[in-house]
Design a protein around this motif. Sequence first.
Motif, PDB file in Angstrom:
ATOM      1  N   SER A 170     -11.032  -7.318 -11.245  1.00  0.00           N
ATOM      2  CA  SER A 170     -10.516  -6.431 -10.189  1.00  0.00           C
ATOM      3  C   SER A 170     -11.625  -5.516  -9.671  1.00  0.00           C
ATOM      4  O   SER A 170     -11.400  -4.709  -8.775  1.00  0.00           O
ATOM      5  CB  SER A 170      -9.346  -5.600 -10.717  1.00  0.00           C
ATOM      6  OG  SER A 170      -9.744  -4.830 -11.839  1.00  0.00           O
ATOM      7  N   ARG A 202     -10.020  -2.328  -6.740  1.00  0.00           N
ATOM      8  CA  ARG A 202     -10.473  -0.952  -6.527  1.00  0.00           C
ATOM      9  C   ARG A 202     -11.976  -0.852  -6.709  1.00  0.00           C
ATOM     10  O   ARG A 202     -12.547  -1.480  -7.596  1.00  0.00           O
ATOM     11  CB  ARG A 202      -9.755   0.001  -7.481  1.00  0.00           C
ATOM     12  CG  ARG A 202      -8.261   0.123  -7.205  1.00  0.00           C
ATOM     13  CD  ARG A 202      -7.581   1.070  -8.191  1.00  0.00           C
ATOM     14  NE  ARG A 202      -6.189   1.323  -7.824  1.00  0.00           N
ATOM     15  CZ  ARG A 202      -5.173   0.560  -8.167  1.00  0.00           C
ATOM     16  NH1 ARG A 202      -5.395  -0.530  -8.912  1.00  0.00           N
ATOM     17  NH2 ARG A 202      -3.938   0.851  -7.798  1.00  0.00           N
ATOM     18  N   HIS A 223       0.824  -1.205   0.000  1.00  0.00           N
ATOM     19  CA  HIS A 223       0.000   0.000   0.000  1.00  0.00           C
ATOM     20  C   HIS A 223       0.863   1.262   0.000  1.00  0.00           C
ATOM     21  O   HIS A 223       2.040   1.215   0.383  1.00  0.00           O
ATOM     22  CB  HIS A 223      -0.919   0.014   1.227  1.00  0.00           C
ATOM     23  CG  HIS A 223      -1.924  -1.094   1.236  1.00  0.00           C
ATOM     24  ND1 HIS A 223      -3.137  -1.008   0.595  1.00  0.00           N
ATOM     25  CD2 HIS A 223      -1.887  -2.340   1.799  1.00  0.00           C
ATOM     26  CE1 HIS A 223      -3.808  -2.136   0.765  1.00  0.00           C
ATOM     27  NE2 HIS A 223      -3.070  -2.960   1.490  1.00  0.00           N
ATOM     28  N   ARG A 235      -4.577  -6.148  -7.193  1.00  0.00           N
ATOM     29  CA  ARG A 235      -5.147  -4.968  -6.516  1.00  0.00           C
ATOM     30  C   ARG A 235      -6.604  -4.830  -6.930  1.00  0.00           C
ATOM     31  O   ARG A 235      -6.946  -4.995  -8.102  1.00  0.00           O
ATOM     32  CB  ARG A 235      -4.383  -3.696  -6.883  1.00  0.00           C
ATOM     33  CG  ARG A 235      -2.950  -3.685  -6.395  1.00  0.00           C
ATOM     34  CD  ARG A 235      -2.290  -2.333  -6.653  1.00  0.00           C
ATOM     35  NE  ARG A 235      -0.875  -2.379  -6.326  1.00  0.00           N
ATOM     36  CZ  ARG A 235      -0.384  -2.201  -5.108  1.00  0.00           C
ATOM     37  NH1 ARG A 235      -1.213  -1.949  -4.098  1.00  0.00           N
ATOM     38  NH2 ARG A 235       0.916  -2.270  -4.886  1.00  0.00           N
ATOM     39  N   THR A 239      -7.572   0.878  -1.505  1.00  0.00           N
ATOM     40  CA  THR A 239      -7.433  -0.339  -2.291  1.00  0.00           C
ATOM     41  C   THR A 239      -7.415  -1.574  -1.396  1.00  0.00           C
ATOM     42  O   THR A 239      -6.998  -1.521  -0.243  1.00  0.00           O
ATOM     43  CB  THR A 239      -6.147  -0.333  -3.134  1.00  0.00           C
ATOM     44  OG1 THR A 239      -5.021  -0.283  -2.250  1.00  0.00           O
ATOM     45  CG2 THR A 239      -6.112   0.858  -4.069  1.00  0.00           C
TER      46      THR A 239
END
Length: 367
Positions: A136, A100, A61, A98, A84
């Motif tokens: 994602s 989002r 992060h 990741r 995130t």
Amino acid sequence: MLPLRCHLKRAPPQKILCRFCAMMGKLQSKLKHSTYKYSRPDAIIEERIQATGFQEYSPAHSDTVSVVAALNSDLCVSGGKDKTVVAYNWKTGNVVKRFRGHEHDITKIACLHKSNQFFSASRDRMVMMWDLHGSSQPRQQFSGHAMVVTGLAVSPDSSQLCSGSRDNSLLLWDVGTGQCVERASVSRNLVTHLCWVPREPYVLQTSEDKTIRLWDSRGLQVAHIFPAKQHIQTYCEVSEDGHRCLSCSNGFGGEGCEATLWDLRQTRNRICEYKGHFQTVASCVFLPRALALKPIIATSSHDCKVKIWDQDTGACLLTLSLDGSGPLTSLAIGDTISLLCASFHRGIHLLRVDHSPRLELREVAVF
């Protein structure tokens, strides 16, 4: 009396220059053959690894990490102020994926049992479901709270999700349909954490009103209220056998700053207290029995320290200070010998517990 004069023979400028060049040549030669490359940060890290076994992985992060949870024996899932959710392989030091979708800080993570799916809660009042092998983008969204979501717990059979919030409410969701099936609210019950009791229909909950509640998910009713503590209860954890639970509290200067062991069976009494931190205790876990001859627990605190305790006596067995980390926010078991500890300033710390020949705790990596 005439002053003394020293008559020194000055060398010609050309000779001075030659001597200087020769000195610089020797210095460059020494630096070239030295194992310490002062101009390369990665070389300093390499030397530190060789000397101490410590590794600095690529960061998960870009800001404070609020929560970390183990997905399996290789991967963890974390979230924080950068909005995130990150799946990370802490054994290789690589970001796996990741995710989002949240508009504000991530506050909680909960993983489905023996699955690649997990949930995240946020200050944006939303809960989102993610799939490690899917998009994602969130697989499902759960909207129903009026304030920041501060608690998440998945049922043992992974069919239900319980969420809690600072809006004083708990919501029970059907994971398959995404529908809210039960709602309950208690005045001044600002939820701080939720934990589902293994193999039972009960959900344990800590609150800013200094109480610990046990909820029956069948109708979402309060089944029991433990004796109130003197400080806000920040977190809770249930043992694998479902017989005992831990809670921890906020505080400052050693006042409060403790963890408490409770009996979850018929008596539901307070068994033991663990005192020794100097600031808020943010997380607590039961450690695997394979680590020691006796049952032990671990706590992490805003005082930058992780402590391991004798579960039965309350004695502090050892303390690890993570200097420069800032407040420690979350603690999770990685595998039978590893702990994952989230922090304000230095990301996630990988800690190794060693019990041969004696119990030791050391930091081996950060990411």
